[in-house]
Write an enzyme that holds these catalytic residues in place. Sequence first.
Site, PDB file in Angstrom:
ATOM      1  N   ARG A 111      -0.100  -6.467 -13.597  1.00  0.00           N
ATOM      2  CA  ARG A 111       0.834  -5.494 -13.209  1.00  0.00           C
ATOM      3  C   ARG A 111       1.930  -5.145 -14.449  1.00  0.00           C
ATOM      4  O   ARG A 111       2.176  -6.055 -15.052  1.00  0.00           O
ATOM      5  CB  ARG A 111       1.710  -6.204 -12.180  1.00  0.00           C
ATOM      6  CG  ARG A 111       3.018  -5.458 -11.714  1.00  0.00           C
ATOM      7  CD  ARG A 111       3.695  -5.764 -10.727  1.00  0.00           C
ATOM      8  NE  ARG A 111       3.166  -5.238  -9.313  1.00  0.00           N
ATOM      9  CZ  ARG A 111       3.629  -5.188  -8.170  1.00  0.00           C
ATOM     10  NH1 ARG A 111       4.872  -5.486  -8.071  1.00  0.00           N
ATOM     11  NH2 ARG A 111       3.014  -4.819  -7.264  1.00  0.00           N
ATOM     12  N   HIS A 138      -1.387   2.521  -8.114  1.00  0.00           N
ATOM     13  CA  HIS A 138      -1.178   1.196  -7.261  1.00  0.00           C
ATOM     14  C   HIS A 138      -2.516   1.266  -6.194  1.00  0.00           C
ATOM     15  O   HIS A 138      -2.109   1.385  -4.940  1.00  0.00           O
ATOM     16  CB  HIS A 138       0.183   1.135  -6.269  1.00  0.00           C
ATOM     17  CG  HIS A 138       0.477  -0.259  -6.011  1.00  0.00           C
ATOM     18  ND1 HIS A 138      -0.334  -1.423  -6.238  1.00  0.00           N
ATOM     19  CD2 HIS A 138       1.442  -0.668  -5.328  1.00  0.00           C
ATOM     20  CE1 HIS A 138       0.394  -2.374  -5.795  1.00  0.00           C
ATOM     21  NE2 HIS A 138       1.536  -2.113  -4.859  1.00  0.00           N
ATOM     22  N   GLN A 141      -2.801  -1.241  -3.280  1.00  0.00           N
ATOM     23  CA  GLN A 141      -1.604  -0.989  -2.065  1.00  0.00           C
ATOM     24  C   GLN A 141      -2.528   0.231  -1.249  1.00  0.00           C
ATOM     25  O   GLN A 141      -2.651   0.130  -0.078  1.00  0.00           O
ATOM     26  CB  GLN A 141      -0.432  -0.397  -2.661  1.00  0.00           C
ATOM     27  CG  GLN A 141       0.295   0.244  -1.684  1.00  0.00           C
ATOM     28  CD  GLN A 141       0.863  -1.105  -0.668  1.00  0.00           C
ATOM     29  OE1 GLN A 141       1.236  -1.887  -1.314  1.00  0.00           O
ATOM     30  NE2 GLN A 141       0.798  -0.969   0.657  1.00  0.00           N
ATOM     31  N   ASP A 232       7.967   5.351   0.188  1.00  0.00           N
ATOM     32  CA  ASP A 232       8.096   4.255  -0.819  1.00  0.00           C
ATOM     33  C   ASP A 232       9.752   4.477  -1.364  1.00  0.00           C
ATOM     34  O   ASP A 232      10.155   5.765  -1.146  1.00  0.00           O
ATOM     35  CB  ASP A 232       7.115   4.392  -1.808  1.00  0.00           C
ATOM     36  CG  ASP A 232       7.264   3.542  -2.997  1.00  0.00           C
ATOM     37  OD1 ASP A 232       7.865   2.521  -2.837  1.00  0.00           O
ATOM     38  OD2 ASP A 232       6.676   3.548  -4.117  1.00  0.00           O
ATOM     39  N   CYS A 282       4.979   0.699   1.661  1.00  0.00           N
ATOM     40  CA  CYS A 282       4.410  -0.345   0.778  1.00  0.00           C
ATOM     41  C   CYS A 282       5.334  -1.554   0.696  1.00  0.00           C
ATOM     42  O   CYS A 282       4.719  -2.801   0.595  1.00  0.00           O
ATOM     43  CB  CYS A 282       3.971   0.206  -0.461  1.00  0.00           C
ATOM     44  SG  CYS A 282       5.392   1.035  -1.396  1.00  0.00           S
ATOM     45  N   ARG A 309      -2.906  -6.368   2.476  1.00  0.00           N
ATOM     46  CA  ARG A 309      -3.117  -6.462   1.042  1.00  0.00           C
ATOM     47  C   ARG A 309      -4.011  -7.671   1.003  1.00  0.00           C
ATOM     48  O   ARG A 309      -4.868  -7.532  -0.045  1.00  0.00           O
ATOM     49  CB  ARG A 309      -1.681  -6.935   0.525  1.00  0.00           C
ATOM     50  CG  ARG A 309      -0.862  -5.617   0.664  1.00  0.00           C
ATOM     51  CD  ARG A 309      -1.067  -4.554  -0.329  1.00  0.00           C
ATOM     52  NE  ARG A 309      -1.426  -4.978  -1.765  1.00  0.00           N
ATOM     53  CZ  ARG A 309      -0.770  -4.893  -2.810  1.00  0.00           C
ATOM     54  NH1 ARG A 309       0.665  -4.645  -2.300  1.00  0.00           N
ATOM     55  NH2 ARG A 309      -0.953  -5.288  -4.045  1.00  0.00           N
TER      56      ARG A 309
END
Length: 323
Positions: A111, A138, A141, A232, A282, A309
């Site tokens: 990340r 991402h 996700q 988001d 998310c 996830r």
Amino acid sequence: MSHSLRGQSLLSLADVNSETLFKLLKTAMNLKGRLAGGEHESLTKILPGRVIVLVFQKPSLRTRASFEIAIRRLGGSSIYLAPGDVGLDTRERTEDVAKVLGRYADAIVARVFGHDIVERLAQHAGIPVINALSDMYHPCQALADLLTITETFGSPTGVKLTYVGDGNNVAHSLLLASALAGMQITVACPRGYKPNPRVLEIAGRLAIAGASFSVVHDPREGVRDADVIYTDVWASMGEEHEAAERRVAFAGYQVNRELLEAARNGHERVVSGRRLPIVLHCLPAHYGEEITEDVVAEHPEIFEQAENRLHAQMALLAQILRR
Ligand code: CP
Ligand code: NVA
């Protein structure tokens, strides 16, 4: 674009094709069923002895926990290097970090801030690198999002998804996911916060039949007849210093009851026992900014999405690392 993920990195969804993506979703549903059926012992035979290193430059709840748990569920093990431990490009060059970790582990989950960091890790590690969020994408996700959409609608193909908010990493991955899965995606964003045009170009190249893309600036117009509304945060990790100006720019882009009514446009539709549109986020959520508390409370699918996830990443790890 690769036909198989075995031994490959996943830096963005442009690294897979539709066939591989649909296979991943099928595997995720299968593994989810096996986990629910209590087949813990047999699942640990999928990645026995595999060791994966997580290198994170930013905080995380879902991504870290779901990856570490996915790895253990599949019989492997992980170590976690927290923001500040490694000092990618500050204490040590990313290329050297990649060369060292590549000699220890079977895969890297990273990340990062700049997307170039996951690219350079992948170029130099000699082992697969999974992008666990960069400023650009991402992808993990979006895999969980597609899984949630598939469970609700039977298939993502033809589903109309409207993303309300910042044209950020999550929006970019949803654009590529929509291309590969044949979804109709609309991004409703303020004028200065559009998705990167390069991502729209890539999405256009990846698009299968049924996929369509549009960018609008009126959220009420954007959500009309949407099957899925997605949002988001307005300021992503690393953009906290812009939070105040973004609160002004995004003021009309809140997912609230009124916007859901505009989406219904006078029509009641129910799918899988759920009143449309379903709402996805998310997480983490900034209540009272991009979404209201009542909308989250009325849309438990947001937490099914968070659960997914785990299942999506179990499938991803199995496909990349299975011998
Ligand atoms: N959605 C997501 O990636 O959450 P975290 O930042 O908590 O990992
Ligand atoms: N766009 C957000 C997503 C968090 C999961 C960020 O990058 O902070």
